[in-house]
Design a protein around this motif. Sequence first.
Motif, short mmCIF file in Angstrom:
data_model
loop_
_atom_site.label_atom_id
_atom_site.label_comp_id
_atom_site.label_asym_id
_atom_site.label_seq_id
_atom_site.Cartn_x
_atom_site.Cartn_y
_atom_site.Cartn_z
N ARG A 334 9.11 -4.85 9.67
CA ARG A 334 7.81 -5.43 9.36
C ARG A 334 6.70 -4.40 9.54
NH1 ARG A 334 5.12 -11.16 10.79
NH2 ARG A 334 3.01 -10.59 10.16
N ALA A 335 6.81 -3.59 10.60
CA ALA A 335 5.78 -2.56 10.86
C ALA A 335 5.66 -1.62 9.67
CB ALA A 335 6.13 -1.77 12.12
N VAL A 336 6.81 -1.30 9.04
CA VAL A 336 6.77 -0.43 7.87
C VAL A 336 6.25 -1.18 6.64
CG1 VAL A 336 8.15 1.01 6.33
CG2 VAL A 336 8.67 0.98 8.77
N ALA A 337 6.73 -2.43 6.48
CA ALA A 337 6.36 -3.21 5.29
C ALA A 337 4.86 -3.51 5.25
CB ALA A 337 7.16 -4.52 5.27
N VAL A 338 4.28 -3.78 6.42
CA VAL A 338 2.85 -4.12 6.49
C VAL A 338 1.99 -2.94 6.01
CG1 VAL A 338 0.97 -4.64 8.11
CG2 VAL A 338 3.13 -5.83 8.30
N ALA A 339 2.53 -1.72 6.13
CA ALA A 339 1.77 -0.54 5.69
C ALA A 339 1.75 -0.42 4.16
CB ALA A 339 2.37 0.73 6.29
N ASN A 340 2.33 -1.44 3.51
CA ASN A 340 2.32 -1.52 2.04
C ASN A 340 3.01 -0.32 1.39
OD1 ASN A 340 1.85 -2.75 -0.34
ND2 ASN A 340 -0.24 -1.99 -0.58
N VAL A 341 4.12 0.09 1.99
CA VAL A 341 4.79 1.29 1.50
C VAL A 341 5.99 0.94 0.61
CG1 VAL A 341 6.40 1.57 3.44
CG2 VAL A 341 5.53 3.57 2.27
N LEU A 342 6.43 -0.34 0.65
CA LEU A 342 7.63 -0.70 -0.13
C LEU A 342 7.43 -0.52 -1.65
CD1 LEU A 342 8.91 -3.78 1.93
CD2 LEU A 342 9.74 -1.44 1.98
N PRO A 343 6.27 -0.94 -2.21
CA PRO A 343 6.09 -0.71 -3.65
C PRO A 343 6.15 0.78 -4.02
CG PRO A 343 4.45 -2.25 -2.83
CD PRO A 343 5.17 -1.73 -1.63
N THR A 344 5.60 1.64 -3.13
CA THR A 344 5.65 3.08 -3.40
C THR A 344 7.09 3.58 -3.40
OG1 THR A 344 3.58 3.24 -2.19
CG2 THR A 344 4.67 5.31 -2.72
N LEU A 345 7.86 3.14 -2.39
CA LEU A 345 9.26 3.55 -2.32
C LEU A 345 10.02 3.08 -3.56
CD1 LEU A 345 10.17 2.86 1.43
CD2 LEU A 345 10.20 5.07 0.29
N LEU A 346 9.71 1.86 -3.98
CA LEU A 346 10.41 1.31 -5.14
C LEU A 346 10.07 2.10 -6.40
CD1 LEU A 346 12.31 -0.89 -6.18
CD2 LEU A 346 10.32 -2.30 -6.64
N SER A 347 8.78 2.41 -6.58
CA SER A 347 8.41 3.13 -7.80
C SER A 347 8.96 4.56 -7.78
CB SER A 347 6.89 3.14 -8.01
OG SER A 347 6.28 3.82 -6.96
N MET A 348 9.03 5.16 -6.55
CA MET A 348 9.66 6.48 -6.44
C MET A 348 11.13 6.40 -6.83
SD MET A 348 8.38 8.25 -2.93
CE MET A 348 9.81 9.31 -2.77
#
Length: 448
Positions: A334-348
């Motif tokens: 959750r700590a990572v997800a809250v930083a809104n990084v999942l969309p970036t990882l997905l698009s990468m």
Amino acid sequence: NSGVMALLRPLLLDVVPTIQQTAALALGRLANYNDDLAEAVVKGDILPQLVCSLSEQNRFYKKAAAFVLRAVGKHSPELAQAIVQCGGLEMLVICLEDFDPGVKEAAAWALGYIARHNSELSQAVVDAGAVPLLVLCIQEPEIALKRIAASTLSDISKHSPELAQTVVDAGAIAHLAQMILNPDAKLKRQVLSALSQIAKHSVDLAELVVEAEIFPVVLTCLKDSDEYVKKNGATLIREIAKHTPELSQLIVNAGGVAAVIDCIGSCRGTVRLPGIMMLGYVAAHSENLSMAVIISKGIPPLCTCLMEENEDHIKAAAAWALGQVGRHTPEHARAVAVANVLPTLLSMYMDIHSSEDLQTKKALKNILQNCTYLPALEPLLHDAPPNILKHIVGQFSKVLPHDSKARRLFVTTGGLKKVQEIKAEPGSLLQEYINTINNCYPEEIVRY
């Protein structure tokens, strides 16, 4: 092309000392230029002549001769081997005991260029007796000699635990550790590099480096104005952190994680890389150590590296590190997800130009398999490819049956509608997850 080599060779035996030295210098500069010319020096039988006349000549000639050996040895293992075969190492080691610091420096430099190629050549340098003398050289007052001796010890240590152990047995660590605070940036670079090359091989060697009380002193290097001092300082901390949870904990207790996080925030490009890796290694060891990275606010700078950096391998390292932070428990994810990084990882991951997509895919999976924070997962439902989608839908199928508020939200945000549109293979894991989600709702809602 004009046949100069053949003309220079007899001048090495001239009666006038300055002519000898100048001839040697000319040969050195030719050999330094490229490997073809260096090969010509070897083929012209010039090395044995240099080596045999080394012992009885003055310091100027010794410096010039050592320069020729360095210029030949730097190009390839084969050329360095030619120096070993003509007895060059023994002569260079004798020069390490010379009274003149310039001669010592020239000899240490040549030995470093020979040792850096591979472990066999490095072992030959060790067998010639160079290591104890190099450790004496780093204690000399001349800064240039200290630098080059530290650099050569680094080149010897890097190939294997056994070679690093030889350097340790000669007492190098204590003397290197004392120079971490030296004001000379170039010396600090070499010292940090040598300690890294020793620490990287094994837990025992890393512990010996730590016992030389390099913490918290080494953390000042992360604030240094010299980029390479920063980079080598972070590399040293990384090489220690990677081995065991205990060594990582020691670094955390010394304030090392916070210092590395500041360092990543204050620089750009490849200087960031060792720091990023170090945070990943620390987080990988255990839930508590990963939490230490989160509490020290390590996630935002890692996300910044992911967004800002242009080079794939730096992005991939940041993705890997975030994956290590997020892979332990739902709280970590959750700590990572809250930083809104999942969309970036997905698009990468979906970007066909991204060369390191394996790291990104692993990181994404590590975080998704633990993430129960649905608001961060929802946007991914619409974009993810099938092999990632199954992890996302899987997380919804775990959370929705037990959370009525989340079930309501899932309908109103259009998540349930999206799940109905997914084409899954009958009997596949994805189909099972979809069935579990559908079973949370009355049939008419699903049909609607």
